[in-house]
Scaffold this motif. Structure first.
Motif, PDB file in Angstrom:
ATOM      1  N   ARG A   1     -58.237  62.633  24.331  1.00  0.00           N
ATOM      2  CA  ARG A   1     -59.372  61.903  23.761  1.00  0.00           C
ATOM      3  C   ARG A   1     -60.641  62.125  24.571  1.00  0.00           C
ATOM      4  NH1 ARG A   1     -55.814  58.332  25.907  1.00  0.00           N
ATOM      5  NH2 ARG A   1     -56.475  57.168  27.761  1.00  0.00           N
TER       6      ARG A   1
ATOM      7  N   ARG B   1     -62.179  66.202  23.297  1.00  0.00           N
ATOM      8  CA  ARG B   1     -62.079  66.396  21.854  1.00  0.00           C
ATOM      9  C   ARG B   1     -62.612  67.752  21.406  1.00  0.00           C
ATOM     10  NH1 ARG B   1     -60.461  61.845  19.216  1.00  0.00           N
ATOM     11  NH2 ARG B   1     -60.619  59.892  20.380  1.00  0.00           N
TER      12      ARG B   1
ATOM     13  N   GLN C   1     -69.265  66.499  15.899  1.00  0.00           N
ATOM     14  CA  GLN C   1     -68.691  65.158  15.969  1.00  0.00           C
ATOM     15  C   GLN C   1     -69.692  64.120  15.481  1.00  0.00           C
ATOM     16  OE1 GLN C   1     -67.241  64.575  19.976  1.00  0.00           O
ATOM     17  NE2 GLN C   1     -66.036  66.450  19.898  1.00  0.00           N
TER      18      GLN C   1
ATOM     19  N   ILE D   1     -59.849  70.049  20.383  1.00  0.00           N
ATOM     20  CA  ILE D   1     -58.929  69.737  19.281  1.00  0.00           C
ATOM     21  C   ILE D   1     -58.920  70.825  18.206  1.00  0.00           C
ATOM     22  CG2 ILE D   1     -58.474  68.118  17.394  1.00  0.00           C
ATOM     23  CD1 ILE D   1     -59.243  65.850  19.260  1.00  0.00           C
TER      24      ILE D   1
ATOM     25  N   LEU E   1     -59.814  64.591  14.392  1.00  0.00           N
ATOM     26  CA  LEU E   1     -60.935  64.559  15.332  1.00  0.00           C
ATOM     27  C   LEU E   1     -61.252  63.134  15.780  1.00  0.00           C
ATOM     28  CD1 LEU E   1     -63.354  67.201  13.785  1.00  0.00           C
ATOM     29  CD2 LEU E   1     -62.010  67.414  15.868  1.00  0.00           C
TER      30      LEU E   1
ATOM     31  N   THR F   1     -65.330  72.984  15.020  1.00  0.00           N
ATOM     32  CA  THR F   1     -65.027  71.555  15.040  1.00  0.00           C
ATOM     33  C   THR F   1     -65.131  70.960  13.646  1.00  0.00           C
ATOM     34  OG1 THR F   1     -65.874  71.391  17.307  1.00  0.00           O
ATOM     35  CG2 THR F   1     -65.680  69.336  16.066  1.00  0.00           C
TER      36      THR F   1
END
Length: 604
Positions: A440, A443, A112, A446, A477, A196
């Motif tokens: 949220r 994450r 992220q 996801i 994302l 991710t």
């Protein structure tokens, strides 16, 4: 109290004249050559120097940051001691699972950071950034043997040598050379990072390890569908046996898997710490008969958790009856829940049992419990207290053995204070509350959910879509998901239907119904030899006409760096209506750093 100034690792290196470690860019470029049509040059961001700019130390107030994520500098021996105690007290299987999942969360966080900080980085550059972060965080030194990613088919393959693994060192110090691999956190971290990054489940497996006598640690990574025996890997990644990940290989022809035979939506999918915490609570209360209250926003999966609670409880062979309280009028709630006798009112031509009787011996799920009227709440309270019901128009009570599970997206305690919900019923229901966080706040799940729903709807609709584009992954994302998992599910089903056969899902397949995309990604728009920072929707880019209009404007002197910084700060503060914390989030920085620069420019 003002916070202490932060000093980045790069600042320390510049001040001391020490050089940061460098990667052999030529060997990396050769190893990453499998990334078709993409390049990996020595200047590709993020470099080691770029990443070091994100690591900040604030010795005055005892905090370390990796960009906006707080970090901890921990003794390797302390980590080894904790690992030893976990193995000795929980057993090696449980300890391995805990450390693998902790590594997964760490890897997902790193991905992220890379996606937010360098949104336009090529996939190979973003992928190698994970290796650099692994080294910067002190876990292992990564040597890339081979890595390839085919965007068209969505398949990934990688082979890496791990040198100086902290986990292997500590495991050998505690137990000597054994028969199994030991780099559990690092393996989980690699899985979380790459999954991710590419928005699909990619699993890493340590096939050689110094802890079992090999000369070096060797790790292989593949897309989930490429592994022949993935069950053991998923056993460590999932907190509980009832949690699954949809990694089934697509059939050669969609007709071979009719949707009626596919277990659509049965699995619970997730690996984040918030999801695992809820699963641990679910597993603990399942063996009892206690009343459970699920709370959380609409679409977080409360009915899915309630159904799974029933399936792993001793009542699993008995009925599971679900009632949406919001869908039943007040005049019918009593007859729906408790049943009705023949002739009780006009039109009651025959007797019928209510939901309590139908769920006898099993589980009754009351969804949207907060919508019940005061009268209905009183009748429900009596049934819960007495363990018996009386049909409308009946003359005798009927004993029922029902486990009640309720769910609400309202704050019932606040509703009690406002006089909208009975306090005695609230305490009767609030025996074992389980809060399910919004998407949220989890994450890390996801990519797993994207992979799960993609496979599910490919089977259901006979689709042949191969995966997601990088722009689609980045957008999902960073999207806030006001509708939570239900919204993600709908977006992907829509995209599977709209996308071309053998094509990739892109932004225009996903966001077609007025969704508002996040604007917290900074991109650099180049104009000649200068550039400006722009806050743009992820995946969007100026069209050719806009670029032509910009280039057709009279040439002006390029603004200085200070002017560009001041204008960027001013726009962010204005857009946030003077809220420095919100402005800092827009610019993907900390409030302290933004406030310091804003004061320097006289903006606050």
């Amino acid at each position: 109290m003002s916070s202490s100034p932060r000093v980045s690792l790069a600042d320390v290196a510049r001040a001391s004249g020490a050089a940061l470690g460098k990667f052999d860019t030529e060997s990396v470029a050769k190893a990453m050559g499998g990334f078709a049509s993409l390049h990996m040059g020595g200047e590709a961001s993020p470099t080691v120097g770029d990443i070091s700019e994100c690591l900040f130390f604030s010795p005055g107030d005892g905090r370390i940051w990796l960009q906006d994520q707080r970090m901890v500098l921990l003794h390797s021996e302390a980590l080894g001691a904790m690992r030893r105690e976990m193995i000795d007290s929980l057993g090696i299987e449980q300890a391995r699972g805990l450390l693998t999942r902790a590594g997964y969360v760490s890897g997902a966080r790193d991905a992220q950071l890379v996606r937010k900080q360098w949104p336009d980085a090529d996939p190979p550059a973003a992928a190698i950034a994970g290796a650099r972060l692994h080294a910067l965080e002190g876990m292992v030194k990564v040597e890339v043997v081979h890595a390839s990613y085919d965007a068209d088919s969505g398949t990934y393959e990688g082979e890496f040598l791990w040198h100086n693994s902290a986990e292997a060192d500590e495991h050998i110090a505690a137990y000597g050379i054994g028969g199994g691999s030991a780099c559990w956190m690092a393996t989980g971290g690699a899985t979380g990072y790459v999954s991710t990054l590419f928005g699909r489940l990619i699993v890493f497996r340590e096939v050689q390890c110094r802890a079992k006598g090999d000369a070096q640690c060797l790790v292989l990574g593949k897309s989930a569908e490429q592994w022949e025996d993935l069950e053991e890997d998923m056993r460590y990644l999932n907190a509980r046996e009832f949690v699954g990940s949809d990694y089934h290989r697509p059939a050669p022809q969609a007709a071979d898997l009719p949707s009626a035979q596919a277990p659509a939506g049965e699995a619970m999918v997730g690996a984040s710490s918030a999801f695992n915490a809820a699963c641990h609570q679910l597993n603990r209360v399942a063996r009892t008969t206690a009343t459970v209250l699920f709370t959380g926003e609409s679409g977080v999966g409360k009915e899915k958790f309630a159904s799974m609670l029933h399936k792993i409880s001793p009542r699993k062979n008995q009925p599971f009856v679900a009632v949406n309280c919001a869908a039943i009028p007040d005049t019918l709630i009593e007859s729906e829940l408790f049943g009705v006798e023949r002739g009780a009112y006009t039109g009651a031509s025959h007797s019928r049992p209510g939901r309590f009787e139908r769920a006898n011996g099993g589980t009754l799920f009351l969804d949207e419990i907060g919508t019940l009227s005061f009268v209905a709440q009183g009748k429900l309270l009596r049934a819960l207290q007495e363990g018996e019901v009386e049909r409308v128009g009946g003359t005798h009570s009927i004993a029922v053995d029902v486990r009640v599970v309720a769910a609400t997206n309202e704050t019932l305690r606040q509703a009690v204070q406002e006089g909208k919900f009975r306090e005695d019923l609230f305490f009767r229901l609030n025996v074992f509350p389980i809060h399910l966080p919004p998407l949220r706040q989890r994450r890390d799940d996801i990519p797993l959910l994207m992979n799960h729903f993609l496979n599910q709807y490919r089977r259901k609709h006979g689709g042949l879509t191969r995966g997601f584009t990088q722009a689609a992954v980045r957008a999902l994302l960073n999207y806030d998901f006001p509708g939570n998992i239900r919204e993600l599910q709908n977006l992907i089903e829509r995209a599977v239907i709209m996308a071309d056969a053998d094509g990739l899902i892109d932004l225009h397949h996903l966001f077609t119904s007025g969704e508002t995309l996040s604007t917290d990604i900074m991109t650099l728009r180049l104009q000649g030899d200068s550039g400006t920072l722009n806050l743009t929707d992820p995946g969007t880019a100026p069209d050719d006409e806009a670029i032509h209009r910009e280039s057709a404007k009279p040439s002006m002197s390029a603004p200085s760096l200070a002017q560009t910084e001041r204008e960027t700060l001013a726009r962010a503060i204005s857009a946030s209506k003077g809220n420095l914390s919100a402005a800092a989030r827009l610019l993907d920085t900390t409030r302290a750093k933004l406030a310091f620069r804003a004061r320097k420019h006289g903006l606050v």
